[in-house]
Design a protein around this motif. Structure first.
Motif, mmCIF file in Angstrom:
data_model
loop_
_atom_site.group_PDB
_atom_site.id
_atom_site.type_symbol
_atom_site.label_atom_id
_atom_site.label_comp_id
_atom_site.label_asym_id
_atom_site.label_seq_id
_atom_site.Cartn_x
_atom_site.Cartn_y
_atom_site.Cartn_z
ATOM 1 N N GLY A 209 -26.231 -26.881 10.732
ATOM 2 C CA GLY A 209 -24.825 -27.208 10.878
ATOM 3 C C GLY A 209 -24.085 -27.450 9.587
ATOM 4 N N ALA A 210 -24.797 -27.564 8.464
ATOM 5 C CA ALA A 210 -24.142 -27.864 7.188
ATOM 6 C C ALA A 210 -23.260 -26.707 6.748
ATOM 7 N N ILE A 211 -22.105 -27.047 6.169
ATOM 8 C CA ILE A 211 -21.179 -26.040 5.681
ATOM 9 C C ILE A 211 -20.648 -26.435 4.318
ATOM 10 N N GLY A 212 -20.129 -25.439 3.608
ATOM 11 C CA GLY A 212 -19.276 -25.665 2.459
ATOM 12 C C GLY A 212 -17.853 -25.281 2.856
ATOM 13 N N PHE A 213 -16.905 -25.554 1.981
ATOM 14 C CA PHE A 213 -15.508 -25.235 2.267
ATOM 15 C C PHE A 213 -14.944 -24.337 1.174
ATOM 16 N N TYR A 214 -14.238 -23.294 1.602
ATOM 17 C CA TYR A 214 -13.573 -22.381 0.678
ATOM 18 C C TYR A 214 -12.071 -22.524 0.877
ATOM 19 N N LEU A 215 -11.362 -22.924 -0.176
ATOM 20 C CA LEU A 215 -9.931 -23.171 -0.101
ATOM 21 C C LEU A 215 -9.184 -22.148 -0.944
ATOM 22 N N GLU A 216 -8.140 -21.549 -0.389
ATOM 23 C CA GLU A 216 -7.217 -20.699 -1.135
ATOM 24 C C GLU A 216 -5.844 -21.366 -1.118
ATOM 25 N N LEU A 217 -5.317 -21.649 -2.303
ATOM 26 C CA LEU A 217 -4.077 -22.386 -2.451
ATOM 27 C C LEU A 217 -3.014 -21.473 -3.034
ATOM 28 N N SER A 218 -1.842 -21.452 -2.389
ATOM 29 C CA SER A 218 -0.760 -20.575 -2.839
ATOM 30 C C SER A 218 0.503 -21.400 -3.036
ATOM 31 N N SER A 219 1.149 -21.192 -4.203
ATOM 32 C CA SER A 219 2.403 -21.897 -4.474
ATOM 33 C C SER A 219 3.124 -21.207 -5.622
ATOM 34 N N GLY A 220 4.393 -20.820 -5.374
ATOM 35 C CA GLY A 220 5.214 -20.236 -6.430
ATOM 36 C C GLY A 220 4.592 -19.025 -7.086
ATOM 37 N N GLU B 40 1.486 -18.501 -7.476
ATOM 38 C CA GLU B 40 0.133 -18.817 -7.941
ATOM 39 C C GLU B 40 -0.819 -18.807 -6.748
ATOM 40 N N THR B 41 -2.021 -18.278 -6.944
ATOM 41 C CA THR B 41 -3.082 -18.365 -5.938
ATOM 42 C C THR B 41 -4.378 -18.726 -6.641
ATOM 43 N N GLU B 42 -4.931 -19.859 -6.268
ATOM 44 C CA GLU B 42 -6.191 -20.322 -6.850
ATOM 45 C C GLU B 42 -7.175 -20.595 -5.719
ATOM 46 N N SER B 43 -8.461 -20.534 -6.037
ATOM 47 C CA SER B 43 -9.495 -20.718 -5.015
ATOM 48 C C SER B 43 -10.479 -21.799 -5.432
ATOM 49 N N ILE B 44 -10.946 -22.544 -4.443
ATOM 50 C CA ILE B 44 -11.882 -23.646 -4.668
ATOM 51 C C ILE B 44 -13.034 -23.515 -3.679
ATOM 52 N N LEU B 45 -14.255 -23.620 -4.172
ATOM 53 C CA LEU B 45 -15.438 -23.698 -3.316
ATOM 54 C C LEU B 45 -16.019 -25.102 -3.412
ATOM 55 N N ILE B 46 -16.151 -25.775 -2.280
ATOM 56 C CA ILE B 46 -16.825 -27.074 -2.204
ATOM 57 C C ILE B 46 -18.184 -26.820 -1.565
ATOM 58 N N THR B 47 -19.245 -26.938 -2.340
ATOM 59 C CA THR B 47 -20.562 -26.537 -1.841
ATOM 60 C C THR B 47 -21.139 -27.528 -0.842
ATOM 61 N N LEU C 64 -7.312 -31.136 -13.101
ATOM 62 C CA LEU C 64 -8.114 -29.967 -13.458
ATOM 63 C C LEU C 64 -7.242 -28.726 -13.653
ATOM 64 N N TYR C 65 -6.091 -28.717 -12.979
ATOM 65 C CA TYR C 65 -5.198 -27.551 -13.029
ATOM 66 C C TYR C 65 -3.766 -28.080 -13.067
ATOM 67 N N ARG C 66 -2.995 -27.591 -14.057
ATOM 68 C CA ARG C 66 -1.635 -28.098 -14.223
ATOM 69 C C ARG C 66 -0.669 -26.946 -14.491
ATOM 70 N N ASN C 67 0.311 -26.773 -13.590
ATOM 71 C CA ASN C 67 1.405 -25.827 -13.799
ATOM 72 C C ASN C 67 0.928 -24.438 -14.222
ATOM 73 N N GLY C 68 -0.016 -23.899 -13.488
ATOM 74 C CA GLY C 68 -0.438 -22.531 -13.727
ATOM 75 C C GLY C 68 -1.588 -22.354 -14.690
ATOM 76 N N GLU C 69 -2.153 -23.442 -15.204
ATOM 77 C CA GLU C 69 -3.259 -23.319 -16.160
ATOM 78 C C GLU C 69 -4.375 -24.302 -15.828
ATOM 79 N N TRP C 70 -5.609 -23.811 -15.937
ATOM 80 C CA TRP C 70 -6.762 -24.691 -15.842
ATOM 81 C C TRP C 70 -6.912 -25.442 -17.149
ATOM 82 N N VAL C 71 -7.215 -26.739 -17.072
ATOM 83 C CA VAL C 71 -7.294 -27.571 -18.266
ATOM 84 C C VAL C 71 -8.701 -28.130 -18.412
ATOM 85 N N ALA C 72 -9.023 -28.554 -19.634
ATOM 86 C CA ALA C 72 -10.360 -29.036 -19.951
ATOM 87 C C ALA C 72 -10.352 -30.546 -20.141
#
Length: 543
Positions: free
Chosen positions: A135-146, A148-155, A378-386
């Motif tokens: 029954g265990a799952i991970g989650f795959y998120l696709e985020l869209s705004s302005g 921009e489209t970014e994706s997140i995998l939660i294992t 982790l992500y600000r205004n269109g850029e991934w940050v360190a």
């Protein structure tokens, strides 16, 4: 759009993921796995709302505070399989955790994500299989705004290998991986040895009692039943109590396995040579009732599948084998998975201290492994940050590398199922069937053990073979009498006490008192006024 993340408890099994700029006037706040010590009220501001809870699987360290953190009408997103298991799991949590989870509230809030869900038309959430436990799952998120489209995998906790027929974690094309850093180098060896030990004990004719947490019991029973079928060992397995209820909920029907949700402790051991129950320690819950039936039988065997390798289970005369049963990937598997996915950023969870920090410079990606439970962007205004500990030059190089190189173009909705497969592959599950080569009996092993009849069980061999029928040449020694066993136990206890004696005095517990004997006594002797359990001081003579 901004993406933020922070640890939600000390063990770092839980995180709060915040997305700003996708919904008008408010942030999206997703709590991933409400484990021990999570207080979502302390994580959110007064004007912030909990958008949803992402529940990856039903191990206690990932849902212990589910009841305490349900607020704002937030849905609990999880797999349909987990929803089916929640009734049994919540009962388990309420028995063993100092909390009370309202099952009716969970039923109202539980939302399956098997076919995907969308939040505000801007965040698509899809479930991916994660192995690790049924029954265990991970989650795959696709985020869209302005634009921009970014994706997140939660294992979540995961394995690449299947578990009880449920598929492992597939590779997905993600910009950010919220990665569980928990690893286990010896799981496949431990699984193989535990299955071999259990079958060997079952073939002996004396009972085998396996104890594990409910979902681990389901996993083990499925693999064990399949191994019995493939090895043609002809014996039955009983799964009892909460584990049996979960087996029924999952609609799994492994060969040679019978689910017994309700049972009489005095009778269940005679149903089949092997009995599997929970919890993992045989001195707790339903397992305690069954362990009492066999612990004084030197021919019986207890097999503990537990993460607690130093647990004190008291005195016993049966054979005891303990195996660490922690179904996580090897460190090499995690490394290979990250190399395959090649994300821009990684946020590490389920690790602490040096084990967490060792990941910081391990991959060709920005790795977040903070010590503090602070909220980081982790992500600000269109850029991934360190993070601050990664120098600007290194950060630019890592982000440029991941942008230029992509290994996969997979979306999780394509060609993968969350349901159990029809056939269980033992090799894929990590079981080495070739090492289970001891001989089989010439007749089936049926229900031949009775805890009330007084009949002597068959002797068990310790060399991996089945106990032979006694002959003049191989007649086994007669079982030791209860008195002999008591004396041997007393001698062993005295040896332990001898090691602890100081130059002046030591204390000892009176183990047994009769009209004629006392196990330990003062120098000036006598049994008057001494009772079992007393603590007395023993002087040590000096020369």
């Amino acid at each position: 759009m901004n993406i933020k993340c922070q640890y939600a408890n000390r063990s770092k099994t839980s995180v709060l993921l915040t997305v700003e700029g996708v919904l008008q006037g408010q942030s999206v706040n997703l709590l991933v796995d409400p484990g021990p010590g999570v207080d979502v009220d302390g994580l959110l501001g007064q004007d912030e709302y909990l958008t949803g809870i992402l529940l990856t699987h039903l191990h206690m360290d990932h849902y212990a505070t589910l009841g305490e953190n349900m607020r704002d009408g937030a849905p609990v997103y999880t797999s349909q399989t987990n929803i089916d298991l929640l009734d049994v799991a919540v009962d388990d949590a309420n028995n063993f955790v100092d909390t009370a989870i309202d099952k009716s509230e969970i039923k109202r809030s539980a939302t399956p994500v098997d076919d995907g869900v969308t939040i505000g038309g801007k965040i698509d959430i899809t479930a991916v299989p994660a192995g690790h436990t049924p029954g265990a799952i991970g989650f795959y998120l696709e985020l869209s705004s302005g634009g921009e489209t970014e994706s997140i995998l939660i294992t979540g906790d995961f394995t690449r290998r299947p578990v009880a027929g449920y598929p492992g974690l597939p590779p997905v094309d993600a910009d950010l991986v919220v990665l569980t850093g928990a690893t286990e180098a010896d799981f496949e060896d431990n699984l193989t040895e535990a299955v071999a030990t259990t079958i060997r004990q079952g073939l002996s004719g004396s009972p085998a009692l396996v104890t594990a947490t409910a979902l681990n019991a389901v996993h083990f029973a499925t693999v064990l039943g399949t191994a019995i079928e493939e090895g043609d060992f002809e014996m039955g397995v009983s799964v009892v109590g909460k584990a049996a209820k979960m087996l029924d909920k999952l609609d799994l029907t492994p060969p040679h396995v019978t689910a017994i949700p309700k049972y009489a402790p005095e009778a269940v051991l005679s149903e089949n040579p092997i009995t599997i129950t929970g919890p993992d320690l045989p001195t707790e819950g339903g397992a305690r009732k069954l362990f009492r039936q066999i612990k004084d039988d030197p021919n019986a065997g207890a097999i503990l599948l537990s993460g607690d390798e130093e647990a004190d289970i008291g005195s016993y005369n049966c054979t005891l084998n303990q195996f660490r049963f922690s179904n996580h990937p090897t460190e090499t598997t995690v490394d290979e998975y990250i190399e395959l996915v090649n994300p821009r950023e990684i946020y590490l969870t389920h690790q602490k201290g040096s084990e967490l920090r060792r990941y910081r410079d391990k991959y060709s990606a920005i790795v977040w492994a903070p010590r503090e439970r602070k909220c980081y962007t982790l992500y600000r205004n269109g850029e991934w940050v360190a993070p601050f500990w990664v120098k600007d030059k290194a950060a630019k190089h890592l982000l440029k590398t991941t942008q230029e190189r992509s290994n996969i173009e997979f979306r999780p909705a394509e060609g993968h199922t969350l349901d159990a497969l029809d056939d269980v592959s033992l090799a894929a599950e990590g079981l080495d069937m070739s090492s289970i080569t001891f001989s089989k009996p010439s007749h089936p092993v049926d229900a031949k053990y009775n805890t009330t009849s007084g009949a002597e069980p068959k002797p068990i061999r310790t060399d991996g073979a089945v106990a032979e029928t006694p002959t003049a040449e191989n007649t086994p020694p007669a079982p030791k009498s209860e008195r002999v066993l008591e004396i041997e136990s007393a001698i062993a206890h005295l040896e332990e006490l001898k090691e602890e004696i100081t130059d002046d005095t030591t204390v000892a517990t009176v183990e047994k008192v009769t009209s004629k004997h006392v196990l330990l006594r003062p120098i000036n002797g006598g049994t008057e006024g001494i009772a079992a359990g007393d603590t007395i001081e023993i002087g040590r003579s000096r020369s």
